[in-house]
Design an enzyme around this catalytic site. Sequence first.
Site, mmCIF file in Angstrom:
data_model
loop_
_atom_site.group_PDB
_atom_site.id
_atom_site.type_symbol
_atom_site.label_atom_id
_atom_site.label_comp_id
_atom_site.label_asym_id
_atom_site.label_seq_id
_atom_site.Cartn_x
_atom_site.Cartn_y
_atom_site.Cartn_z
ATOM 1 N N LYS A 186 0.734 -1.014 0.068
ATOM 2 C CA LYS A 186 -0.172 -0.039 -0.021
ATOM 3 C C LYS A 186 0.922 1.192 0.216
ATOM 4 O O LYS A 186 1.854 1.108 0.234
ATOM 5 C CB LYS A 186 -1.012 0.034 1.234
ATOM 6 C CG LYS A 186 -1.922 -1.130 1.243
ATOM 7 C CD LYS A 186 -2.909 -1.197 0.051
ATOM 8 C CE LYS A 186 -3.383 -2.539 -0.442
ATOM 9 N NZ LYS A 186 -4.089 -3.444 0.584
HETATM 10 C C1 LIG Z 1 -5.182 -4.417 0.920
HETATM 11 C C2 LIG Z 1 -6.502 -4.298 1.124
HETATM 12 C C3 LIG Z 1 -7.178 -4.735 2.233
HETATM 13 C C4 LIG Z 1 -6.485 -5.720 3.098
HETATM 14 O O1 LIG Z 1 -5.472 -5.321 3.814
HETATM 15 P P1 LIG Z 1 -4.538 -6.256 4.438
HETATM 16 O O2 LIG Z 1 -3.716 -5.124 5.190
HETATM 17 O O3 LIG Z 1 -3.662 -6.826 3.354
HETATM 18 O O4 LIG Z 1 -5.340 -6.943 5.127
HETATM 19 C C5 LIG Z 1 -8.973 -4.512 2.145
HETATM 20 N N1 LIG Z 1 -9.124 -3.831 1.258
HETATM 21 C C6 LIG Z 1 -8.637 -3.366 0.291
HETATM 22 C C7 LIG Z 1 -9.396 -2.664 -0.735
HETATM 23 C C8 LIG Z 1 -7.150 -3.758 0.142
HETATM 24 O O5 LIG Z 1 -6.760 -3.258 -0.973
#
Ligand SMILES: *Cc1c(COP(=O)(O)O)cnc(C)c1O
Length: 398
Positions: A186
């Site tokens: 992210k």
């Molecule tokens: C990455 C992501 C998540 C989940 O995040 P994690 O930290 O990997 O559990 C939830 N929603 C969206 C839209 C994502 O891109």
Amino acid sequence: MPGFELFGEAERKEVNDVLENGVLMRYGFDGLRNGHWKAKELERELEDQLQVKHAQLVSSGTAAVTIALASAGIGAGDEVIIPTFTFVASFEAIMMLGAIPILVEIDDTLTLDPEAVKKAVTPNTKAVMPVHMCGSMANLDALSSICKTHDLVLIEDSSQATGATYYGKPLGSIGDLGCLSLDYVKIITCGEGGAVLTNNEEYYNNADHYSDHGHDHKGNDRGAETHPFLGYNFRISELHAAVGLAQLKRLEEFVAIQKKNYTIIREALSTIPEVTFRTVPEGGEESYSFLSFFLPNLEITCKTMSAFKENNIDACFHYYDNSWHYVRKWQHLKDLKVLYPLSKEVIDGLKYLQTKTFPKSDQYIGRNISCLIKLSWTEDEVKERANKMLISIKEVIS
Ligand SMILES: *Cc1c(COP(=O)(O)O)cnc(C)c1O
């Protein structure tokens, strides 16, 4: 995106603060930690930058969604409306609480279609959860108004759009609750981590307690704390929070780099009349994490993806064929493949997926390509990429 591309001195310094005293846990051990409270500091920084009263850091974005739902009292048999284009975490988190994910169509914003949301509301609906995919957002005014009319909780998943704004407000700060992922890919990363954002005192207290076994966090003797209700362990560690603290301070810088790279590619593709871009709702500004565009039809889109591959253009996604992000390939959900028995409400509540089709979503996702915008590209690399993309698309279309 992603923030890990620019991992450096600032991140190392924050992590070393933690390693020097060895207190890896975010709660307690007050005497040993030399004043280092990385998780608490990162929560204050999130509140400041994302303009919310409260941020609760947790172990992942998936955990953040689960906790947000639980904090608002959503559970067995409740229906939560989500888009067909999202990440599997959306329905995983809902089902973890015994609630039922109700998938609805998206529109040309690549997020929830407000008209489809209106039609999906039933007496069992408790929440609407827009997912701001690929750096842009849902029409939050339209969704807020539906939620007000039907007394529903609005939960934003802005995991992929941290740094984007809607009428000047950061995404995640607008709904009753917001969720962020801080995982490794992210824009801001902790390695693994997530956050629940809210201006609601009660939801915040619930999130704070629930993510740590129901601990009330009163006083400074952890062993003597009481448990007003049952919880679970969704804690983040100090090491992870330390990385995120250094990263979050660079959010503005990261968004600016993305905007520069995004603009070069967008301007190049804009010269092709057959290429159109995703709609950003009025009042919205993207985080520029992705450039998402539409081609005239599915066939041209598939051929363009092949041309991109031949020309070594990486990081572009045709989600139509992707098993993480789009309903078409979620066979494990449709077949209810689980390790443990589900409740009757959930089994019955998900029967609609056996027959339901999503022609509008297929139409948009089938023609969509989303390209990741990287932080580490040089200007020459971006220009070369833009040019190669242009040539590839022209080849297919002509
Ligand atoms: C990455 C992501 C998540 C989940 O995040 P994690 O930290 O990997 O559990 C939830 N929603 C969206 C839209 C994502 O891109």
